[in-house]
Design an enzyme around this catalytic site. Structure first.
Site, PDB file in Angstrom:
ATOM      1  N   CYS A  86      39.528  -0.919  24.725  1.00  0.00           N
ATOM      2  CA  CYS A  86      41.006  -0.015  25.258  1.00  0.00           C
ATOM      3  C   CYS A  86      40.651   1.350  24.693  1.00  0.00           C
ATOM      4  CB  CYS A  86      41.915  -0.601  25.446  1.00  0.00           C
ATOM      5  SG  CYS A  86      42.933  -0.666  26.427  1.00  0.00           S
ATOM      6  N   HIS A 194      40.210  -6.895  26.857  1.00  0.00           N
ATOM      7  CA  HIS A 194      40.783  -7.126  25.677  1.00  0.00           C
ATOM      8  C   HIS A 194      40.106  -7.975  25.214  1.00  0.00           C
ATOM      9  CE1 HIS A 194      43.492  -3.558  24.441  1.00  0.00           C
ATOM     10  NE2 HIS A 194      43.408  -4.036  25.407  1.00  0.00           N
ATOM     11  N   GLU A 196      39.577  -9.515  22.230  1.00  0.00           N
ATOM     12  CA  GLU A 196      40.507 -10.203  20.942  1.00  0.00           C
ATOM     13  C   GLU A 196      41.707 -10.709  21.434  1.00  0.00           C
ATOM     14  OE1 GLU A 196      40.465  -7.295  21.997  1.00  0.00           O
ATOM     15  OE2 GLU A 196      42.320  -6.234  21.403  1.00  0.00           O
TER      16      GLU A 196
END
Lengths: 227, 84
Positions: A86, A194, A196
């Site tokens: 990002c 994302h 994560e």
């Protein structure tokens, strides 16, 4: 394997990144402040999402001049894995470590949700735990994720298999639905979604875990074979 | 002392979604003679005494940071500022 999670003023996905590495992957992670002058003790560099320096001027434009970025460049030149997610992706393009740039989403909306991504290249150190062409579900949250590059750059990306992830459908106006690209050498990956945030069933899915496992697997293999 | 007015705009070849949204709205208001709207950034720099050529300096600042020439163009005007 020891990861550095770079913290810029305005980073806000650093905790998610740290949690993914430490708690879900079981590897070492440390927060590293943006003016750190030495990253030699780390095996992998993670640039998290957020709004570094408020994204004033342009997303990632100010962070790219942070003291730590010279070290990030060195780590990339040394062949260490560098992952920007990002805002981290935006910083990598501003720094010239990845080609192109991220513009305002075509529909001008900040878009939040979970999207389907296609793994276009499963032969990178970030994606070897996925299957080529596999569709995965990964959260997204950005207002400036519209990937732009000129024709020559796009051709170059294609010829070198540098397009790693694409959106299953047009999501933000990105050129040919590009969601993530890698550098020519194959050790710097930038992506808007994302992974994560997709590392536990508790938070809605684990499709991001293989990305982090890929990095560790490749690192272990290269460090065993060189030992 | 000089004041430099820098204008950063998206390159002509790049779609400007903000400009398009504003133009759409102007058309809805009935201003159909507006044929295009492009939105950019305006920056003012005050440059103190320097041995450097101001044009060269401003070009360097724009290329390194103020504009991303992958998608943006820039132009600028330099004014003399008389200190009071």
């Amino acid at each position: 394997m020891k990861f550095a999670v770079i913290v810029f003023p305005g980073s806000n996905c650093d905790l998610d990144m740290y949690h993914a590495i430490k708690d879900e992957l079981g590897e070492e992670a440390e927060y590293v402040w943006h003016d750190t002058k030495d990253l030699s003790g780390y095996d992998g560099i993670l640039l998290p999402g957020g709004f570094s320096y408020g994204d004033y001027l342009r997303a990632g434009a100010i962070a790219r001049f942070s003291g730590v970025m010279e070290e990030v460049r060195k780590a990339a030149e040394d062949g260490k894995p560098v992952l920007g997610i990002c805002n981290g992706f935006q910083i990598l393009t501003e720094a010239g470590l990845l080609p192109g740039m991220l513009m305002r989403n075509k529909n001008l909306k900040f878009t939040c949700g979970t999207v389907s991504l296609k793994v276009e290249n499963a032969h990178t150190l970030f994606t070897n735990e996925y299957k080529e062409g596999e569709e995965i579900r990964i959260p997204v949250a950005h207002g400036e994720g519209n990937y732009y590059c000129d024709d020559a750059t796009y051709q170059h990306l294609q010829d070198n298999n540098q397009i790693v992830f694409t959106y299953a459908e047009d999501f933000n106006g990105s050129r040919n639905n590009i969601a993530g690209i890698i550098n020519e050498r194959g050790n710097v990956l930038g992506m808007m979604p994302h992974p994560e945030r997709a590392v536990s069933d508790l938070i809605g899915g684990t499709d991001g875990l293989p990305l982090f496992r890929s990095i560790v697997k490749q690192w272990r293999e290269s460090h065993v074979s060189h030992a | 002392m000089k004041k430099v007015k820098v204008y950063v705009t998206l390159r002509e070849s790049v779609l400007d979604p903000q400009g398009s949204a504003v133009m759409g709205s102007l058309h809805k208001m009935g201003y159909n003679e507006v044929q295009d709207v492009r939105i950019g950034k305006y920056l003012e720099l005050v440059i103190g005494d320097s041995e450097r050529d101001v044009d060269a300096l401003v070009d360097e600042l724009c290329n390194r940071m103020l504009a991303n020439t992958v998608i943006e163009d820039y132009r600028y005007e330099i004014e003399e500022v008389v200190s009071q």
